[in-house]
Design an enzyme around this catalytic site. Sequence first.
Site, PDB file in Angstrom:
ATOM      1  N   HIS A 116       0.754  -1.245   0.180  1.00 49.94           N
ATOM      2  CA  HIS A 116       0.309  -0.109  -0.353  1.00 49.94           C
ATOM      3  C   HIS A 116       0.821   1.272   0.198  1.00 49.94           C
ATOM      4  CE1 HIS A 116      -3.066   2.764   2.299  1.00 49.94           C
ATOM      5  NE2 HIS A 116      -3.711   2.187   1.350  1.00 49.94           N
ATOM      6  N   SER A 140      -6.265  -1.184  -5.475  1.00 51.07           N
ATOM      7  CA  SER A 140      -6.177  -1.494  -4.219  1.00 51.07           C
ATOM      8  C   SER A 140      -7.144  -2.646  -4.112  1.00 51.07           C
ATOM      9  CB  SER A 140      -6.855  -0.279  -3.196  1.00 51.07           C
ATOM     10  OG  SER A 140      -8.388  -0.131  -3.360  1.00 51.07           O
ATOM     11  N   ASP A 174      -7.593  14.222  -5.468  1.00 50.82           N
ATOM     12  CA  ASP A 174      -7.051  13.053  -5.027  1.00 50.82           C
ATOM     13  C   ASP A 174      -8.260  12.245  -4.363  1.00 50.82           C
ATOM     14  OD1 ASP A 174      -5.546  11.042  -3.847  1.00 50.82           O
ATOM     15  OD2 ASP A 174      -4.828  12.118  -2.269  1.00 50.82           O
ATOM     16  N   ALA A 176     -10.628   8.363  -4.097  1.00 53.12           N
ATOM     17  CA  ALA A 176     -10.896   7.089  -4.382  1.00 53.12           C
ATOM     18  C   ALA A 176     -12.142   6.992  -5.572  1.00 53.12           C
ATOM     19  CB  ALA A 176     -11.500   6.180  -3.136  1.00 53.12           C
ATOM     20  N   LYS A 224     -20.201   5.194 -14.234  1.00 52.46           N
ATOM     21  CA  LYS A 224     -19.182   6.046 -14.636  1.00 52.46           C
ATOM     22  C   LYS A 224     -17.889   5.867 -13.475  1.00 52.46           C
ATOM     23  CE  LYS A 224     -22.127   9.731 -16.032  1.00 52.46           C
ATOM     24  NZ  LYS A 224     -22.681  11.137 -15.967  1.00 52.46           N
ATOM     25  N   GLN A 307      -8.292  22.745  -2.693  1.00 51.86           N
ATOM     26  CA  GLN A 307      -8.097  24.020  -1.560  1.00 51.86           C
ATOM     27  C   GLN A 307      -8.490  23.742  -0.237  1.00 51.86           C
ATOM     28  OE1 GLN A 307     -10.143  27.596  -2.778  1.00 51.86           O
ATOM     29  NE2 GLN A 307      -8.622  28.879  -1.431  1.00 51.86           N
TER      30      GLN A 307
HETATM   31  P1  NAI Z   1     -12.153  12.927  -0.404  1.00 55.28           P
HETATM   32  O1  NAI Z   1     -13.529  12.474  -0.828  1.00 55.28           O
HETATM   33  O2  NAI Z   1     -11.895  13.496   0.819  1.00 55.28           O
HETATM   34  O3  NAI Z   1     -11.715  13.998  -1.486  1.00 55.28           O
HETATM   35  C1  NAI Z   1     -11.818  13.741  -2.826  1.00 55.28           C
HETATM   36  C2  NAI Z   1     -11.415  15.141  -3.710  1.00 55.28           C
HETATM   37  O4  NAI Z   1     -12.328  16.308  -3.486  1.00 55.28           O
HETATM   38  C3  NAI Z   1      -9.999  15.639  -3.103  1.00 55.28           C
HETATM   39  O5  NAI Z   1      -9.353  16.046  -4.085  1.00 55.28           O
HETATM   40  C4  NAI Z   1     -10.528  17.073  -2.255  1.00 55.28           C
HETATM   41  O6  NAI Z   1      -9.457  18.114  -2.342  1.00 55.28           O
HETATM   42  C5  NAI Z   1     -11.710  17.402  -2.883  1.00 55.28           C
HETATM   43  N1  NAI Z   1     -12.506  18.271  -2.257  1.00 55.28           N
HETATM   44  C6  NAI Z   1     -13.426  17.861  -1.212  1.00 55.28           C
HETATM   45  N2  NAI Z   1     -13.850  18.826  -0.551  1.00 55.28           N
HETATM   46  C7  NAI Z   1     -13.812  19.850  -1.246  1.00 55.28           C
HETATM   47  C8  NAI Z   1     -14.047  21.179  -1.482  1.00 55.28           C
HETATM   48  N3  NAI Z   1     -15.139  21.575  -0.537  1.00 55.28           N
HETATM   49  N4  NAI Z   1     -13.789  22.021  -2.488  1.00 55.28           N
HETATM   50  C9  NAI Z   1     -12.954  21.587  -3.401  1.00 55.28           C
HETATM   51  N5  NAI Z   1     -12.440  20.377  -3.331  1.00 55.28           N
HETATM   52  C10 NAI Z   1     -12.945  19.431  -2.598  1.00 55.28           C
HETATM   53  O7  NAI Z   1     -11.098  11.801  -0.770  1.00 55.28           O
HETATM   54  P2  NAI Z   1     -11.285  10.129  -0.898  1.00 55.28           P
HETATM   55  O8  NAI Z   1     -11.993   9.561  -1.987  1.00 55.28           O
HETATM   56  O9  NAI Z   1     -11.914   9.725   0.609  1.00 55.28           O
HETATM   57  O10 NAI Z   1      -9.891   9.710  -0.539  1.00 55.28           O
HETATM   58  C11 NAI Z   1      -9.092   9.895   0.464  1.00 55.28           C
HETATM   59  C12 NAI Z   1      -7.484   9.368   0.106  1.00 55.28           C
HETATM   60  O11 NAI Z   1      -7.722   7.753   0.065  1.00 55.28           O
HETATM   61  C13 NAI Z   1      -6.921  10.075  -1.001  1.00 55.28           C
HETATM   62  O12 NAI Z   1      -5.661  10.523  -0.628  1.00 55.28           O
HETATM   63  C14 NAI Z   1      -6.650   8.794  -1.794  1.00 55.28           C
HETATM   64  O13 NAI Z   1      -5.466   8.728  -2.420  1.00 55.28           O
HETATM   65  C15 NAI Z   1      -6.601   7.660  -0.546  1.00 55.28           C
HETATM   66  N6  NAI Z   1      -6.798   6.161  -1.059  1.00 55.28           N
HETATM   67  C16 NAI Z   1      -5.761   5.428  -1.405  1.00 55.28           C
HETATM   68  C17 NAI Z   1      -5.938   4.147  -1.769  1.00 55.28           C
HETATM   69  C18 NAI Z   1      -4.721   3.377  -1.801  1.00 55.28           C
HETATM   70  O14 NAI Z   1      -4.978   2.186  -1.942  1.00 55.28           O
HETATM   71  N7  NAI Z   1      -3.464   3.652  -1.789  1.00 55.28           N
HETATM   72  C19 NAI Z   1      -7.211   3.745  -1.976  1.00 55.28           C
HETATM   73  C20 NAI Z   1      -8.406   4.486  -2.084  1.00 55.28           C
HETATM   74  C21 NAI Z   1      -8.010   5.977  -1.532  1.00 55.28           C
END
Ligand code: NAI
Length: 349
Positions: A116, A140, A174, A176, A224, A307
């Site tokens: 991971h 993942s 960034d 999922a 999608k 942001q």
């Molecule tokens: P999230 O749903 O918290 O955010 C998704 C995106 O929306 C981000 O780019 C965030 O900056 C943007 N965002 C959120 N609120 C916003 C707002 N008010 N205005 C503008 N942009 C906004 O992210 P999620 O899907 O929960 O993922 C969390 C982390 O999990 C990520 O860092 C991802 O890389 C990691 N991840 C890692 C995995 C792995 O196997 N390495 C697998 C799945 C996720």
Amino acid sequence: MRVTKDELKSLIKNKLQKAGLKEDHAALTADVLAFADERGIHSHGAMRVEYYAERIAKGGINTNPDFKFEKTGPSTGIFHGDGGSGHVAAKLAMDEAIAMAKENGVAIVGVRDISHSGAISYFTHQASKENVIGFSVCQSDPMVVPFGGAEPYYGTNPIAFAAPGNDDKSLTLDMATTVQAWGKILHARSKNVEIPDTWAVDKNGEPTTDPFNVNALLPIAGPKGYGLAMMVDVLSGILLGLPFGNKVSSMYENLSEYRKLGQLHIVINPEFFTGIKNFKDNVSQSMEDLNQIKPAPGFSKVLYPGQNNDVIIEEYSKNGIEIVDDIIDYLKSDVVHNNQYDHKGAFAK
Ligand code: NAI
């Protein structure tokens, strides 16, 4: 509890070293985890240390990997991770991709046989700091139903992107490819509260509001998100000759075996297109434009993508990073791990 980024990194590094990781790998892994915590991505920060420590201690992460970068063309390559820390391998692979894109305009580097790698915006951020565009995707463990399916096939397969603007700011994404990360289901379980019926399904493929009945997560926007997860799996699995789909190894199974996950970095150098100055000026201009958009009812401001994380970094850099007390207690303790992750399976209660 509030801690500085340096304190957090040092605590994480010490614990990972105690588990068996060598010093430079422990330090780099700690840097990736603290990067996540400092921008509020706590699901991929210090919270994961105990799991990593258990996998390292049980031999499921190679503590002395034979990392090799194989250049397969002028702008392509494969970084062989040899079962080592995904955080370290993905970082070193991105270094190679950045160097090639600086010279040739574009680079595509696959990272194979890794564990991971955490919040994958760390690697795209690495690129944007070097004035190139970063894109990264990774596999993942299978926990997401395909559209119309009742059993999991793909993982939460994340996508990250970063485009540099001025003043060290970047437009970033960034995410999922699922409606919610698995961590949110765990959070609902810990609080014993229901989840919205749009997040996950039970063993019959029916939407469920009971976090304990979750048998698979739902992709974002139906077919999608399903298609995006497919794209990630093709690019970071099939393209690299790795196990794919529901054959990808589980995070919480066989902790004494190396995982063989794949990741793909794509780097584009704006200097070969519109020129870096024009590119950065216009990225910054679009950030400003977005901030000027009239907010909808219930919103005080439109934030540019990413942001929300920048706002948290600013607050945490003044007041310290907020980390759950139990996690700090564990990091400070002499315990390496509490033997609680092996053979739990993705959906263990
Ligand atoms: P999230 O749903 O918290 O955010 C998704 C995106 O929306 C981000 O780019 C965030 O900056 C943007 N965002 C959120 N609120 C916003 C707002 N008010 N205005 C503008 N942009 C906004 O992210 P999620 O899907 O929960 O993922 C969390 C982390 O999990 C990520 O860092 C991802 O890389 C990691 N991840 C890692 C995995 C792995 O196997 N390495 C697998 C799945 C996720």
